[in-house]
Design an enzyme around this catalytic site. Sequence first.
Site, PDB file in Angstrom:
ATOM      1  N   ARG A 199      41.218  31.565  20.954  1.00 53.82           N
ATOM      2  CA  ARG A 199      41.627  31.049  22.259  1.00 53.82           C
ATOM      3  C   ARG A 199      42.086  29.603  22.090  1.00 53.82           C
ATOM      4  O   ARG A 199      41.391  28.651  22.447  1.00 53.82           O
ATOM      5  CB  ARG A 199      40.462  31.156  23.242  1.00 53.82           C
ATOM      6  CG  ARG A 199      40.075  32.599  23.587  1.00 53.82           C
ATOM      7  CD  ARG A 199      41.112  33.222  24.503  1.00 53.82           C
ATOM      8  NE  ARG A 199      40.846  34.628  24.793  1.00 53.82           N
ATOM      9  CZ  ARG A 199      40.092  35.062  25.802  1.00 53.82           C
ATOM     10  NH1 ARG A 199      39.472  34.214  26.592  1.00 53.82           N
ATOM     11  NH2 ARG A 199      39.950  36.355  26.013  1.00 53.82           N
ATOM     12  N   GLN A 213      48.160  31.603  22.835  1.00 55.25           N
ATOM     13  CA  GLN A 213      48.043  32.205  24.164  1.00 55.25           C
ATOM     14  C   GLN A 213      48.996  33.385  24.349  1.00 55.25           C
ATOM     15  O   GLN A 213      48.636  34.393  24.951  1.00 55.25           O
ATOM     16  CB  GLN A 213      48.307  31.154  25.245  1.00 55.25           C
ATOM     17  CG  GLN A 213      47.160  30.185  25.440  1.00 55.25           C
ATOM     18  CD  GLN A 213      47.444  29.156  26.511  1.00 55.25           C
ATOM     19  OE1 GLN A 213      48.590  28.977  26.941  1.00 55.25           O
ATOM     20  NE2 GLN A 213      46.422  28.458  26.949  1.00 55.25           N
ATOM     21  N   ASP A 264      47.636  36.743  22.862  1.00 59.28           N
ATOM     22  CA  ASP A 264      46.285  37.129  23.252  1.00 59.28           C
ATOM     23  C   ASP A 264      46.275  38.425  24.063  1.00 59.28           C
ATOM     24  O   ASP A 264      46.474  38.421  25.278  1.00 59.28           O
ATOM     25  CB  ASP A 264      45.675  35.981  24.057  1.00 59.28           C
ATOM     26  CG  ASP A 264      44.210  36.196  24.378  1.00 59.28           C
ATOM     27  OD1 ASP A 264      43.691  37.291  24.092  1.00 59.28           O
ATOM     28  OD2 ASP A 264      43.589  35.260  24.925  1.00 59.28           O
ATOM     29  N   SER A 298      43.586  38.679  26.999  1.00 55.31           N
ATOM     30  CA  SER A 298      43.948  38.029  28.264  1.00 55.31           C
ATOM     31  C   SER A 298      44.966  38.851  29.037  1.00 55.31           C
ATOM     32  O   SER A 298      44.829  39.045  30.248  1.00 55.31           O
ATOM     33  CB  SER A 298      44.498  36.627  28.000  1.00 55.31           C
ATOM     34  OG  SER A 298      43.472  35.753  27.579  1.00 55.31           O
ATOM     35  N   TYR A 317      34.288  32.753  26.387  1.00 55.31           N
ATOM     36  CA  TYR A 317      33.343  33.702  26.967  1.00 55.31           C
ATOM     37  C   TYR A 317      32.024  32.998  27.263  1.00 55.31           C
ATOM     38  O   TYR A 317      31.712  31.940  26.726  1.00 55.31           O
ATOM     39  CB  TYR A 317      33.070  34.859  26.008  1.00 55.31           C
ATOM     40  CG  TYR A 317      34.246  35.755  25.781  1.00 55.31           C
ATOM     41  CD1 TYR A 317      34.545  36.771  26.683  1.00 55.31           C
ATOM     42  CD2 TYR A 317      35.071  35.598  24.669  1.00 55.31           C
ATOM     43  CE1 TYR A 317      35.620  37.611  26.485  1.00 55.31           C
ATOM     44  CE2 TYR A 317      36.152  36.428  24.462  1.00 55.31           C
ATOM     45  CZ  TYR A 317      36.419  37.438  25.364  1.00 55.31           C
ATOM     46  OH  TYR A 317      37.484  38.263  25.158  1.00 55.31           O
TER      47      TYR A 317
END
Length: 374
Positions: free
Chosen positions: A121, A126, A129, A132, A229
């Site tokens: 992350r 990004q 990912d 996500s 997380y």
Amino acid sequence: MRIAVLKERAAGESRVAITPETVKKFIGLGASVAVEGGAGLGAAITDDALREAGAELGSAAATIKDADIVLGVQAPDIASLAGAKPGAWVAATFDPFRNAALVDAYAKAGFEALSMEFMPRITRAQSMDVLSSQSNLAGYKAVLAAANEYGRAFPMMMTAAGTVQAAKCFVMGVGVAGLQAIATAKRLGAQVSATDVRSATKEQIQSLGAKPIFVENVAGIEGEGSGGYATEMSEEYRKAQAELVSSHIAKQDIVITTALIPGRAAPRLISDAQIASMKPGSVIFDLPVAQGGNVEGSVADQIVEKHGVKIVGYSNTAGHLAADASALFARNLFNFLSAFWDKEAGKPVLDEEIGNAVRLTQGGKVVNERLAAQ
């Protein structure tokens, strides 16, 4: 450089790891793309559309033959990879903490397993990912599924016959899925509240127009846990949170649970006694039901009714939006490989930061540090 995409074999998996858009982009990099016939049909992508984009369509055996890189949504079993080049890369989701045997099999077979769930992350990753992109859709779908089972309207409605009160929706867990669930419930007109063990999420909840519900007398996690997380909390915090949730949940019409801890079963957030306190006709959507569930008594892909409350959960929530989920997943994969594409070598060459994070197996061994730590 031959990139292969097989039809997904996992039960209920309707997504696909390639789209006409990404076929064209991979070909633009100088790669050839082979796709098993029918691989995209669950996501409304026809063989003709892939063929027109430049992909070679054929049988599974023809597709995998001499493949340098295999792309998948869920990692294929070893038997499906027979015919790929020795040391071929397989970029997919592996659920490696729960599928140690599959990871070991990849190591023994000499394949290089690249687990897209382990994408770090960080800012530059990004666009790669998959967690996500898929969680965003899952959070949205969770609210729609709950609304579909709820026997009343979500927004306040003022009519000549009287006023319909807005539904009260409580979101538990404010990661990517939870934030999208909040936003979706707000768009549908519900009164939304949310909670998380990470106190830093209060501002995120408020920014979406929802009410934060937090334990105030016991410290939570001030910032993000590993990889964005949450981590496990103290027994004191868990007790305080359970008391707070119990008092709040009894007033709710819809509850969406999204809490996950990487490498462990989903934490239990809602007990049978708490379900019993809710109003008949209420609905709970348990998003991590396939990882053990946040809700006592939830069953994947079944509607369970307890104490007049419906409990819903899908084993593959993003897969219920297969076309969009596939489009985003395929872009994540392309962004990942293209970011490291070496034009002279005609193939991707991973750097240490991201390569070491996602690589599970190499040279006949399991090499990932996160797995070794388990």
